[in-house]
Write an enzyme that holds these catalytic residues in place. Structure first.
Site, PDB file in Angstrom:
ATOM      1  N   GLN A 115      69.959  11.075  52.864  1.00  0.00           N
ATOM      2  CA  GLN A 115      68.754  11.603  52.211  1.00  0.00           C
ATOM      3  C   GLN A 115      68.437  13.023  52.702  1.00  0.00           C
ATOM      4  O   GLN A 115      67.767  13.778  52.018  1.00  0.00           O
ATOM      5  CB  GLN A 115      67.569  10.723  52.616  1.00  0.00           C
ATOM      6  CG  GLN A 115      66.875   9.976  51.492  1.00  0.00           C
ATOM      7  CD  GLN A 115      65.733   9.182  52.107  1.00  0.00           C
ATOM      8  OE1 GLN A 115      65.952   8.305  52.947  1.00  0.00           O
ATOM      9  NE2 GLN A 115      64.533   9.496  51.727  1.00  0.00           N
TER      10      GLN A 115
ATOM     11  N   GLU B 187      54.187   6.830  46.142  1.00  0.00           N
ATOM     12  CA  GLU B 187      54.771   7.366  44.900  1.00  0.00           C
ATOM     13  C   GLU B 187      55.977   6.536  44.464  1.00  0.00           C
ATOM     14  O   GLU B 187      56.779   6.108  45.290  1.00  0.00           O
ATOM     15  CB  GLU B 187      55.221   8.809  45.150  1.00  0.00           C
ATOM     16  CG  GLU B 187      55.794   9.484  43.913  1.00  0.00           C
ATOM     17  CD  GLU B 187      55.693  10.987  44.013  1.00  0.00           C
ATOM     18  OE1 GLU B 187      54.565  11.500  44.126  1.00  0.00           O
ATOM     19  OE2 GLU B 187      56.752  11.634  43.999  1.00  0.00           O
TER      20      GLU B 187
ATOM     21  N   GLN C 202      54.093  19.486  48.847  1.00  0.00           N
ATOM     22  CA  GLN C 202      55.518  19.197  48.959  1.00  0.00           C
ATOM     23  C   GLN C 202      55.741  18.562  50.331  1.00  0.00           C
ATOM     24  O   GLN C 202      54.931  18.779  51.248  1.00  0.00           O
ATOM     25  CB  GLN C 202      56.285  20.537  48.834  1.00  0.00           C
ATOM     26  CG  GLN C 202      57.778  20.452  48.955  1.00  0.00           C
ATOM     27  CD  GLN C 202      58.405  19.579  47.890  1.00  0.00           C
ATOM     28  OE1 GLN C 202      58.326  18.355  48.000  1.00  0.00           O
ATOM     29  NE2 GLN C 202      59.011  20.177  46.892  1.00  0.00           N
TER      30      GLN C 202
ATOM     31  N   ALA D   6      52.296  25.754  35.611  1.00  0.00           N
ATOM     32  CA  ALA D   6      51.507  24.523  35.605  1.00  0.00           C
ATOM     33  C   ALA D   6      50.083  24.797  35.119  1.00  0.00           C
ATOM     34  O   ALA D   6      49.464  23.953  34.454  1.00  0.00           O
ATOM     35  CB  ALA D   6      51.495  23.910  37.003  1.00  0.00           C
TER      36      ALA D   6
ATOM     37  N   ALA E  98      62.043  15.674  35.095  1.00  0.00           N
ATOM     38  CA  ALA E  98      62.195  17.027  34.550  1.00  0.00           C
ATOM     39  C   ALA E  98      63.011  16.953  33.264  1.00  0.00           C
ATOM     40  O   ALA E  98      63.968  16.198  33.176  1.00  0.00           O
ATOM     41  CB  ALA E  98      62.886  17.918  35.567  1.00  0.00           C
TER      42      ALA E  98
ATOM     43  N   ASP F 107      60.852  21.634  37.336  1.00  0.00           N
ATOM     44  CA  ASP F 107      61.860  22.565  37.869  1.00  0.00           C
ATOM     45  C   ASP F 107      62.572  23.313  36.759  1.00  0.00           C
ATOM     46  O   ASP F 107      62.746  22.788  35.661  1.00  0.00           O
ATOM     47  CB  ASP F 107      62.870  21.810  38.744  1.00  0.00           C
ATOM     48  CG  ASP F 107      62.326  21.621  40.148  1.00  0.00           C
ATOM     49  OD1 ASP F 107      61.683  22.549  40.661  1.00  0.00           O
ATOM     50  OD2 ASP F 107      62.536  20.531  40.711  1.00  0.00           O
TER      51      ASP F 107
ATOM     52  N   HIS G 162      56.618  28.070  47.668  1.00  0.00           N
ATOM     53  CA  HIS G 162      57.500  27.649  46.568  1.00  0.00           C
ATOM     54  C   HIS G 162      58.735  28.556  46.566  1.00  0.00           C
ATOM     55  O   HIS G 162      58.614  29.777  46.725  1.00  0.00           O
ATOM     56  CB  HIS G 162      56.757  27.742  45.226  1.00  0.00           C
ATOM     57  CG  HIS G 162      57.548  27.172  44.098  1.00  0.00           C
ATOM     58  ND1 HIS G 162      58.510  27.888  43.425  1.00  0.00           N
ATOM     59  CD2 HIS G 162      57.566  25.931  43.547  1.00  0.00           C
ATOM     60  CE1 HIS G 162      59.065  27.127  42.492  1.00  0.00           C
ATOM     61  NE2 HIS G 162      58.506  25.930  42.545  1.00  0.00           N
TER      62      HIS G 162
ATOM     63  N   LYS H 122      60.789   2.157  47.365  1.00  0.00           N
ATOM     64  CA  LYS H 122      61.268   1.288  48.443  1.00  0.00           C
ATOM     65  C   LYS H 122      60.075   0.545  49.038  1.00  0.00           C
ATOM     66  O   LYS H 122      59.401   1.056  49.947  1.00  0.00           O
ATOM     67  CB  LYS H 122      61.942   2.124  49.548  1.00  0.00           C
ATOM     68  CG  LYS H 122      63.258   2.736  49.125  1.00  0.00           C
ATOM     69  CD  LYS H 122      63.839   3.509  50.291  1.00  0.00           C
ATOM     70  CE  LYS H 122      65.059   4.287  49.881  1.00  0.00           C
ATOM     71  NZ  LYS H 122      65.317   5.430  50.745  1.00  0.00           N
TER      72      LYS H 122
HETATM   73  P1  FAD Z   1      53.581  26.247  39.293  1.00  0.00           P
HETATM   74  O1  FAD Z   1      52.247  25.896  39.857  1.00  0.00           O
HETATM   75  O2  FAD Z   1      53.640  26.755  37.926  1.00  0.00           O
HETATM   76  O3  FAD Z   1      54.327  27.161  40.331  1.00  0.00           O
HETATM   77  C1  FAD Z   1      55.735  27.427  40.225  1.00  0.00           C
HETATM   78  C2  FAD Z   1      56.032  28.847  40.711  1.00  0.00           C
HETATM   79  O4  FAD Z   1      55.438  29.795  39.798  1.00  0.00           O
HETATM   80  C3  FAD Z   1      55.429  29.184  42.074  1.00  0.00           C
HETATM   81  O5  FAD Z   1      56.315  30.072  42.728  1.00  0.00           O
HETATM   82  C4  FAD Z   1      54.121  29.890  41.740  1.00  0.00           C
HETATM   83  O6  FAD Z   1      53.685  30.754  42.763  1.00  0.00           O
HETATM   84  C5  FAD Z   1      54.542  30.659  40.483  1.00  0.00           C
HETATM   85  N1  FAD Z   1      53.424  30.926  39.561  1.00  0.00           N
HETATM   86  C6  FAD Z   1      52.423  30.090  39.222  1.00  0.00           C
HETATM   87  N2  FAD Z   1      51.591  30.679  38.349  1.00  0.00           N
HETATM   88  C7  FAD Z   1      52.097  31.917  38.112  1.00  0.00           C
HETATM   89  C8  FAD Z   1      51.690  33.032  37.301  1.00  0.00           C
HETATM   90  N3  FAD Z   1      50.583  32.973  36.561  1.00  0.00           N
HETATM   91  N4  FAD Z   1      52.472  34.155  37.306  1.00  0.00           N
HETATM   92  C9  FAD Z   1      53.601  34.230  38.061  1.00  0.00           C
HETATM   93  N5  FAD Z   1      54.021  33.201  38.860  1.00  0.00           N
HETATM   94  C10 FAD Z   1      53.281  32.069  38.887  1.00  0.00           C
HETATM   95  N6  FAD Z   1      58.940  17.665  39.191  1.00  0.00           N
HETATM   96  C11 FAD Z   1      59.172  16.849  38.128  1.00  0.00           C
HETATM   97  O7  FAD Z   1      60.033  17.169  37.295  1.00  0.00           O
HETATM   98  N7  FAD Z   1      58.491  15.665  37.959  1.00  0.00           N
HETATM   99  C12 FAD Z   1      57.530  15.271  38.836  1.00  0.00           C
HETATM  100  O8  FAD Z   1      56.930  14.203  38.653  1.00  0.00           O
HETATM  101  C13 FAD Z   1      57.243  16.097  39.962  1.00  0.00           C
HETATM  102  N8  FAD Z   1      56.286  15.761  40.861  1.00  0.00           N
HETATM  103  C14 FAD Z   1      55.979  16.620  41.897  1.00  0.00           C
HETATM  104  C15 FAD Z   1      54.936  16.301  42.786  1.00  0.00           C
HETATM  105  C16 FAD Z   1      54.625  17.137  43.854  1.00  0.00           C
HETATM  106  C17 FAD Z   1      53.505  16.785  44.778  1.00  0.00           C
HETATM  107  C18 FAD Z   1      55.379  18.333  44.063  1.00  0.00           C
HETATM  108  C19 FAD Z   1      55.080  19.218  45.240  1.00  0.00           C
HETATM  109  C20 FAD Z   1      56.406  18.668  43.194  1.00  0.00           C
HETATM  110  C21 FAD Z   1      56.717  17.833  42.095  1.00  0.00           C
HETATM  111  N9  FAD Z   1      57.713  18.145  41.162  1.00  0.00           N
HETATM  112  C22 FAD Z   1      57.984  17.319  40.098  1.00  0.00           C
HETATM  113  C23 FAD Z   1      58.501  19.385  41.339  1.00  0.00           C
HETATM  114  C24 FAD Z   1      57.824  20.590  40.622  1.00  0.00           C
HETATM  115  O9  FAD Z   1      57.882  20.412  39.230  1.00  0.00           O
HETATM  116  C25 FAD Z   1      58.591  21.852  41.053  1.00  0.00           C
HETATM  117  O10 FAD Z   1      58.364  22.114  42.406  1.00  0.00           O
HETATM  118  C26 FAD Z   1      58.390  23.101  40.203  1.00  0.00           C
HETATM  119  O11 FAD Z   1      59.387  24.047  40.584  1.00  0.00           O
HETATM  120  C27 FAD Z   1      57.037  23.787  40.343  1.00  0.00           C
HETATM  121  O12 FAD Z   1      56.037  23.042  39.786  1.00  0.00           O
HETATM  122  P2  FAD Z   1      54.489  23.474  39.987  1.00  0.00           P
HETATM  123  O13 FAD Z   1      53.704  22.547  39.179  1.00  0.00           O
HETATM  124  O14 FAD Z   1      54.185  23.641  41.416  1.00  0.00           O
HETATM  125  O15 FAD Z   1      54.545  24.927  39.280  1.00  0.00           O
END
Ligand code: FAD
Length: 296
Positions: A214, A17, A178, A127, A51, A109, A151, A274
């Site tokens: 880190q 990544e 994660q 998402a 974000a 986030d 999460h 890196k």
């Molecule tokens: P979701 O899948 O929407 O989940 C977030 C929370 O909402 C969870 O607690 C879930 O249980 C809850 N939830 C989901 N659907 C519902 C529903 N229908 N009703 C109620 N609750 C619900 N951030 C960036 O800004 N840029 C990046 O490029 C980036 N890359 C990432 C790559 C990976 C592999 C990971 C693990 C994280 C990354 N993140 C990135 C961070 C990510 O955006 C955050 O962790 C964010 O808080 C959650 O994103 P998500 O897509 O998992 O959200």
């Protein structure tokens, strides 16, 4: 090439990544680091999306360049929570124009500023809302994030896995985890999601910690559990840049070998721009990647 076709092969895959530059002046150094990682010929590479749109401007340019000049399949991240429908649709249009077919669909986030706004006005709340939009646009292989240690916003793992299943059912073809520092947490998570009927490939996200500074950031970001073995290593070697780099790479390598040995075939390394870290891990695993699984 669609990433799902790489993940479904019965051989280990390794991906790296990178994140786009925070300023225009940093563009060249990020481009250079990304190209150095691409020269390792990983199975695919991903580019994050800042974000709130902060560092997202170059995500698609970097993904397009690496795919075009190095032939490495690219995964472009896209977040939605702070975006309007118009912004997201414009990104989707640009992805199509640039020939990018793999997207990691993320919510992003919640900043303190966002937390204080009226949620009913948000175009995207989860998402999965973005997944529906990408599905409708058609032609994309869609990935999603998952959390072996739950999460931080979820009440418990059951609820988190229920929402994860909804996201997968909306159209996510693979999941990336994660970061985690104890493989048992992943094995336990895999067991639970399979039991919940989530059958898509899961890519294990590994963060090599190569500097003591880190550690705090990584824990704050991910809430990950730090095993004692890892804490001892930071205590012993954290004061020396070179020693911590070696120890962090060795720890991540160890984690990956254990995952591969236990049938977790797809590994994503949070290489944080890196190339020296990606190069060292790649060298440690060179004979294991692409190796057929001959276990009975
Ligand atoms: P979701 O899948 O929407 O989940 C977030 C929370 O909402 C969870 O607690 C879930 O249980 C809850 N939830 C989901 N659907 C519902 C529903 N229908 N009703 C109620 N609750 C619900 N951030 C960036 O800004 N840029 C990046 O490029 C980036 N890359 C990432 C790559 C990976 C592999 C990971 C693990 C994280 C990354 N993140 C990135 C961070 C990510 O955006 C955050 O962790 C964010 O808080 C959650 O994103 P998500 O897509 O998992 O959200």
């Amino acid at each position: 090439m669609k990433i799902i076709d790489i993940l479904k092969r019965d051989v280990p895959s390794i991906s790296y990544e990178v994140f786009p530059p925070k300023t225009d002046t940093a563009f060249e150094s990020v481009k250079c680091a990304t190209e150095e990682i691409a020269k390792l010929s990983p199975s695919f590479m991903s580019v994050t999306y800042g974000a709130g749109g902060g560092t997202s401007r170059y995500t698609l340019d970097i993904a397009e360049d690496i795919e075009k000049y190095f032939g490495i399949p690219m995964l472009a991240h896209l977040t939605c929570v702070s975006s309007t429908r118009e912004t997201v649709r414009e990104q989707i249009r640009l992805m199509k124009e640039k020939g990018i077919t793999n997207v990691m669909a993320l919510r992003g986030d919640l900043t303190a500023e966002l937390e204080n706004t009226d949620r009913s006005a948000w175009a995207y709340r989860h998402a999965s809302d973005l997944v529906y939009e990408l599905r409708e646009a058609g032609g994309f292989c869609i990935g999603g994030a998952c959390y072996p240690e739950v999460h931080p916003e979820s009440c418990d793992q059951k609820e988190d896995i229920r929402h994860l299943k909804e996201k997968v059912d909306a159209g996510v073809e693979f999941l990336t985890t994660q970061m985690f520092f104890d493989n048992n947490l992943l094995y336990n998570f895999l067991y639970k999601i399979r039991e919940a009927g989530i059958t898509v490939p899961v890519v294990a996200g590994i963060m090599p910690i190569t500097g003591a500074n880190q550690v705090e950031r990584a824990i704050k970001l991910s809430g990950s559990f730090m095993p004692q073995r890892f804490k001892s290593l930071v205590d012993r070697f954290g004061h020396s840049k070179e020693a911590m780099m070696q120890a962090g790479i060795a720890y991540a390598t160890d984690q990956i070998i254990d995952l591969l040995a236990n049938g977790v075939n797809n590994i994503h390394v949070y290489s944080m721009n890196k190339p020296e870290v990606a190069r060292a891990i790649h060298a440690n695993l060179s004979a294991m990647i692409g190796l057929e699984d001959t276990r009975g």
